[in-house]
Design an enzyme around this catalytic site. Structure first.
Site, short mmCIF file in Angstrom:
data_model
loop_
_atom_site.label_atom_id
_atom_site.label_comp_id
_atom_site.label_asym_id
_atom_site.label_seq_id
_atom_site.Cartn_x
_atom_site.Cartn_y
_atom_site.Cartn_z
N THR A 1 -1.54 2.63 -8.11
CA THR A 1 -2.61 3.34 -8.80
C THR A 1 -2.03 4.40 -9.73
OG1 THR A 1 -3.96 2.94 -6.87
CG2 THR A 1 -4.76 4.59 -8.40
N GLY B 1 -2.71 -3.06 -2.22
CA GLY B 1 -1.39 -3.63 -1.92
C GLY B 1 -1.39 -4.48 -0.66
N SER C 1 0.83 -1.20 0.00
CA SER C 1 0.00 0.00 0.00
C SER C 1 0.88 1.26 0.00
CB SER C 1 -0.89 -0.03 1.23
OG SER C 1 -1.69 1.12 1.23
N GLY C 2 0.60 2.15 -0.92
CA GLY C 2 1.36 3.42 -0.98
C GLY C 2 2.59 3.32 -1.84
N SER D 1 -5.52 5.69 -0.69
CA SER D 1 -5.35 4.25 -0.77
C SER D 1 -6.56 3.60 -1.45
CB SER D 1 -5.19 3.70 0.65
OG SER D 1 -5.00 2.33 0.59
N SER D 2 -6.25 2.71 -2.40
CA SER D 2 -7.37 2.01 -3.07
C SER D 2 -7.90 0.97 -2.09
CB SER D 2 -6.84 1.29 -4.32
OG SER D 2 -6.00 2.13 -5.06
N ASN E 1 -1.32 5.63 3.09
CA ASN E 1 -1.49 6.29 1.80
C ASN E 1 -2.70 7.21 1.87
OD1 ASN E 1 -1.78 6.96 -0.86
ND2 ASN E 1 -1.84 4.86 -1.64
N GLU F 1 -0.90 -5.69 2.84
CA GLU F 1 -1.16 -4.81 3.98
C GLU F 1 -0.93 -5.55 5.30
OE1 GLU F 1 -4.25 -1.39 3.54
OE2 GLU F 1 -5.26 -3.17 4.29
#
Ligand SMILES: Nc1ncnc2c1ncn2[C@@H]1O[C@H](COP(=O)(O)OP(=O)(O)OP(=O)(O)O)[C@@H](O)[C@H]1O
Ligand SMILES: [Mg+2]
Length: 1081
Positions: free
Chosen positions: A112, A387, A107-108, A160-161, A157, A389
């Site tokens: 994306t 991502g 993540s981050g 974050s998605s 993030n 996590e």
């Protein structure tokens, strides 16, 4: 000519990790860091792109960059995500291969962003046209809509998605986009009702409240204040760098572009508002008579407003929050809900409402972007999944489990496809394959998804099992079944290894994922997997007078009551991940491995341990090893020959044969050991990076030589062109000069010709003129002669009639007249009667010159006569004396001029009257003509003694001055001469005739003040006497004086200044007396 460049040009560190030498984890990280520090965030491992999140915008995504990477080979330029996108797009377009872009990372890490960069690159390079542009725009604009509803700020993030997204972009045979299909995976819906500390709900809630107009908010019955809503966490409601209000406008605009109708947008916002309202509904317990606890809604206002928004009858929803109806085989049992159950129902409704809305949005977008044409199309899939996590302190729940499962699957496909691809390439190229050891995470995937004893299968089993089912029973089950699995860890498992592991709480289990160990808390696993929504609620929703709500809850339709349990969340995700994986396997994969350089979202910080951890679990080193196991570097023959052909004479500058042969010649020539390379069908495979670097080094040297050669040729060319230019210029200048010189010459000749011509013409003209003049003169002469002739004739004829003498008379008359006038004029202008007046009037006519001069002379003579006639006899005598003096001394003796003014008195002593001299005068007896005192010079000393000097007609008498006693009486006849000097002195010598009576005593040397008068008188007397000879006057500056027997020389010299003005006489010797006379001025 196309310029061939290479990834190897100007590399910072090593652009492709495969070429890293030596390959160690440290050198790997060092290389990444070095490149990151130089803003090179992309690095290759073969065809895989490693992307480091720069956490700041870099100027490497400009349209210029897009152009730079467009249609270039992958290894031609420095590593860039555009190179990968270009490679994928071109092999899709040109080789008709479906592509997928797999973006992984935690993540981050920038997945994306990477997916958006790929899409924007493809949009920029693919075809253009009105329709195509619209499709592109819709595809790109789907991103902000989905990000608003599916992304949230997390601690890792800010954007974050919170869902997985796979987008297939469809292209026609030309490579123009036709449309797309988006698949979404498991939205993290628990976030709707509760957010971890420091995180936010989905962006749309904040965007709506900040960006919507007052009017819209009023319609949605909302207030702008975030704190009014229970579902919105307040601790990070605003995120720095995130402008919710502006983003709301962007989202609305994007929705419009994608094709949402106005009423659809309104419905979506109503649902978002309804979720917020739902969160505000609160319950209170109420005891019923049967002793059961019942829940009641505290304040019905929010409920009312929500019902109004969604068009639901308030009582229906109120009831659904109070009762739960369970149907089983035609039987309906209704039970009341206690407060906890009511809250559970409320949250379940909110989560379902939102997640279904999200799915609907995806479907709706798909409808819009769906490819219209039914023709066969090529596909490029872009996978951007949440991502990997890991929450600290074991806060990982069902959602993290699913997310990590997805990542695990992706890692597996990555491993499989990379190895497969490598293997396939060797087979394709006919190269022998060597097996490589690597960690395969298939075993972890099996632990999760195995149909018999996988964790998901067991969770489903537990959920479907009759009887009491809790998270603990689920964990127990896991403990029994998975205890022996090497990647499963639990405290209560049969595996005694973990019995004393205090980092493992009792309600947790731990999985050793490929990316690290993750501790999952079982709490909520069962519930979340069940994902239960009470039927009363779905039915209540279905009854809503709101088209969208009705669509979202189809199971609420009483006609289609389905008593079967809906599939569990785990089941769904496993199925969809399965489909995704099989979908991906049919496509040509392209990998982007995103890495987070630090945990602080900060630019310029490279946390080595963090990057190392990611590189490890992403298996990057293995990736490099696999790639290098056989051959570290490969390159198609053409570009290889193109790059290195200058290293061999046979291939440089042009190789005529096939590229492969060229490369073979090259390698043999360079004496590269045969084991270092292999020839594939279309590529050369180089085993060691060292060999490549050897080639590169050689190439660099060669390039330098070539540069010198080019420089030399260029300089030669430049000099030659310059010379040719000079030559050309010289010709131009010379021709111009010649022209100029010829022109000048011509003009000179022309001018000379004109001059000669004009002279000739002039000469001719003058000749003519002369002739004409002569002619004219002749004519005039003839005329004159004729006239004179006629005149003569006439005068001859008429002479007798003329007054012949008139002319003479007139002449005489005129002369007389002139003379008369002249004389009269002269008379009036006569000068004075003074004989010394020298003036004389000017004569009027020059012919009178002679007369005039004569008249002047006559006038002067007459004037003198007149003047003389006035004189008495005495005066006359005086003047005669003066005249004589002048004749004697003028211009001879310097004393003379001073004597002119002195009157010749003669008797200075008045001797006759002086009784003292009576005796003397009587002795003299004659008339005394001159009496004066003189100095008689003594021969002995030159001094003078005064004597009386008397002159008579016959004698010169000298007497004593005091007594008057006669000293000498010299008859004038005895005097021979008188000598005197030419100077101003008064010395004179009376020289006596030798043999005379007076001569016995010798000559007299005297000095007088009246020398001129004395000598003049002496001379006059002697000259008047007829019987006597003339007395000689000698004027000399040196004369002899006879003193008795001796002759003494008297010498006159110019006195020295010390003598003053007086004359002095000194005896120099016996024979010389020197008289010093002052110099006359
Ligand atoms: N190439 C890039 N250039 C500039 N900034 C970037 C780039 N990639 C990522 N970022 C920054 O990092 C942030 C996180 O990136 P991104 O949202 O793509 O991460 P992610 O991998 O999708 O994370 P998640 O798994 O949480 O969705 C972005 O909001 C952006 O600020
Ligand atoms: Mg993301």
């Amino acid at each position: 000519m196309e310029v061939k460049t290479s990834l190897l040009d100007n590399m910072i560190g090593v652009g492709d990790m495969v070429l890293l030498e030596p390959l160690t984890e440290d050198s790997f990280l060092e290389n990444l860091k070095k490149r990151f520090d130089h803003n090179e965030i992309y690095t290759y491992i073969g065809s895989v792109v490693i992307s480091l999140n720069p956490y700041r915008s870099l100027p490497i995504y400009t349209p210029d960059k897009v152009e730079e990477y467009r249609n270039r080979n992958f290894y031609e330029l420095s590593p860039h995500i555009y190179a990968l996108a270009d490679e994928a797009y071109r092999s899709l377009r040109d080789q008709d291969k479906d592509q997928c872009i797999l973006i992984t990372g935690e993540s981050g890490a920038g997945k994306t962003e990477a997916s958006k960069l790929v899409m924007s690159y493809v949009a920029a390079v693919c075809g253009k046209g009105q329709e195509v542009n619209k499709v592109k725009e819709q595809l790109l604009q789907s991103n902000p809509v989905l990000e608003a509803f599916g992304n949230a700020k997390t601690v890792r993030n800010d954007n974050s998605s919170r869902f997985g997204k796979y987008m297939d972009i469809e292209f026609d045979f030309k490579g123009d986009p036709l449309g797309g299909v988006i698949s979404n995976y498991l939205l993290e819906k628990s976030r709707v009702v509760k957010q971890p500390r420091g995180e936010r709900n989905f962006h749309i809630f904040y965007q709506l409240l900040s960006g919507a107009s007052d009017d819209t908010l009023k319609k949605l019955k909302l207030e702008r204040d975030f704190s009014k809503y229970n579902y919105l966490s307040l601790d990070s409601a605003t995120v720095s760098g995130l402008d919710d209000a502006a983003n709301f406008r962007t989202v609305r605009n994007a929705m419009q572009i994608v094709g949402f109708m106005e009423d659809e947008m309104q419905s979506v916002l109503e649902l978002v508002a309804a979720v917020l309202k739902l969160g505000n509904i609160e319950f209170k317990p109420e005891s019923r008579c049967n002793g059961m606890d019942e829940s009641r809604i505290k304040d019905k206002n929010d409920l009312k407003e929500m019902c109004e928004l969604l068009g639901i009858e308030q009582s229906v929803l109120e009831r659904a929050f109070s009762y739960r109806t369970v149907e089983a085989k035609m039987e309906k049992v209704s039970t009341t809900l206690n407060v906890a159950q009511a809250y559970y129902a409320r949250d379940a409704l909110a989560k379902n409402l939102y997640s279904r809305l999200f799915s609907w949005l995806v479907t709706r977008i798909n409808e819009s972007i769906k490819a219209q044409a039914k023709t066969r199309h090529k596909v490029m899939g872009v996978l951007d999944i949440y991502g990997f996590e890991i929450f600290e302190e074991g806060d990982n729940s069902f959602e993290q489990f699913i997310i990590n499962y997805c990542n695990e699957k992706l890692q597996q496909i990555f491993i499989e496809l990379t190895l497969r691809e490598e293997q396939e390439e060797y087979i394709r190229e006919g190269i022998e394959w060597t097996n490589i050891e690597y960690f395969n995470n298939a075993v972890i995937c099996g632990l999760i998804e195995n149909n018999q004893n996988g964790i998901l299968a067991m969770l489903d089993e537990e959920c479907l099992r009759p009887g009491t089912v809790t998270d603990e029973t689920f964990l127990d089950k896991l403990n029994t079944i998975c205890a022996d699995h090497q990647h499963f860890e639990s405290r209560l498992s049969k595996n005694s290894k973990f019995l004393n592991d205090h980092s493992l709480p009792h309600n947790c289990f731990r999985i050793q994922h490929y990316a690290g160990k993750v501790l999952y808390r079982v709490e909520g696993f069962v519930d979340k997997n069940n994902d239960l929504l009470y039927r009363d609620l779905s039915q209540a929703m279905y009854k809503a007078n709101h088209s969208l709500i009705k669509q979202l809850f189809p199971e609420g339709n009483p006609v289609k009551v389905n008593l079967k349990r809906p599939p569990t969340a785990g089941f769904q995700i496993k199925a969809s991940v399965g489909t995704l994986m099989s979908n991906l396997q049919t496509k040509n994969p392209n990998y982007i491995r995103c890495i987070k350089p630090n945990d602080k979202k900060a630019s310029h910080i490279f946390n080595e341990s963090l990057v190392c951890h990611q590189a490890r679990y992403l298996g990057l080193m293995e990736n490099v090893r696999v790639r290098r196991a056989g051959y570290a570097f490969r390159q198609a023959y053409e570009p290889c020959l193109e790059r290195y052909k200058m290293l061999c004479k046979n291939t440089w500058p042009h190789w005529k044969g096939p590229a492969r042969q060229g490369v073979e010649v090259l390698m043999t020539n360079l004496q590269v050991p045969a084991e270092e390379y292999s020839y594939g069908r279309s590529k050369i495979f180089i085993r060691n990076p060292r060999t490549l670097f050897f080639l590169e080094e050689k190439r660099k040297q060669c390039l330098e030589d070539l540069a010198t050669l080019i420089q030399k040729i260029y300089r030669g060319w430049k000099c030659r062109s310059h010379f040719l230019l000079l030559k050309k210029s010289q010709i131009v200048v010379a021709s111009w000069y010649r022209r100029y010189a010829q022109q000048k010459k011509y003009q000179k000749i022309k001018h000379s010709t004109t001059v000669v011509q004009s002279y000739t013409r002039g000469w001719q003209a003058r000749k003519l003129l002369r002739e004409l003049k002569y002619q004219k003169k002749c004519e005039e002469a003839v005329t004159t002669i004729a006239a004179f002739w006629h005149g003569t004739q006439v005068r001859r004829e008429y002479r007798k009639f003329f007054r012949a003498n008139a002319g003479k008379k007139i002449y005489n008359f005129t002369i007389q007249r002139i003379m008369q006038k002249y004389f009269l004029g002269l008379k009036s202008k006569l000068p004075s009667m003074s004989p010394i007046d020298k003036t004389w009037p000017a004569r009027p006519y020059s012919f009178l010159d002679g007369v005039h001069a004569e008249l002047r002379r006559i006038f002067h003579l007459w004037r003198c006569k007149k003047y003389r006639s006035q004189f008495t006899e005495e005066k006359k005598a005086v003047y005669e004396e003066k005249l004589e003096a002048s004749e004697l001394f003028k211009d001879k003796k310097a004393l003379y001029p001073s004597s002119v003014r002195q009157p010749f008195k003669g008797d200075y002593l008045e001797i006759s009257k002086n009784p003292k001299y009576q005796k003397l005068s009587s002795a003299v007896d004659e008339k005394i003509l001159l009496a004066d005192v003189v100095n008689k010079i003594n021969r002995a000393n030159g001094k003078g003694s005064p004597r009386l000097f008397l002159l008579t007609k016959k004698n010169v008498v000298l007497a004593d001055q005091k007594t008057g006693q006669l000293k000498a009486n010299v008859p004038l006849t005895d005097l021979a001469s008188v000598s005197t000097s030419s100077q101003t002195d008064g010395f004179f010598a009376l020289k006596l005739k030798e043999g005379s009576a007076s001569a016995i005593k010798g000559d007299f040397l005297l000095s007088s003040d009246h020398l001129i008068e004395m000598i003049t008188k002496l001379h006059r007397i002697s000259s008047m006497a007829a019987d006597r000879e003339k007395l000689n006057i000698d004027i000399l500056d040196e004369f002899l004086v006879q003193f008795k027997q001796d002759k003494v020389c008297v010498k006159f010299i110019q006195g020295s200044p010390k003598n003053g003005n007086s004359v002095s006489c000194k005896r120099k010797n016996n024979r010389l007396l020197e008289v010093s006379v002052p110099a006359s001025s």
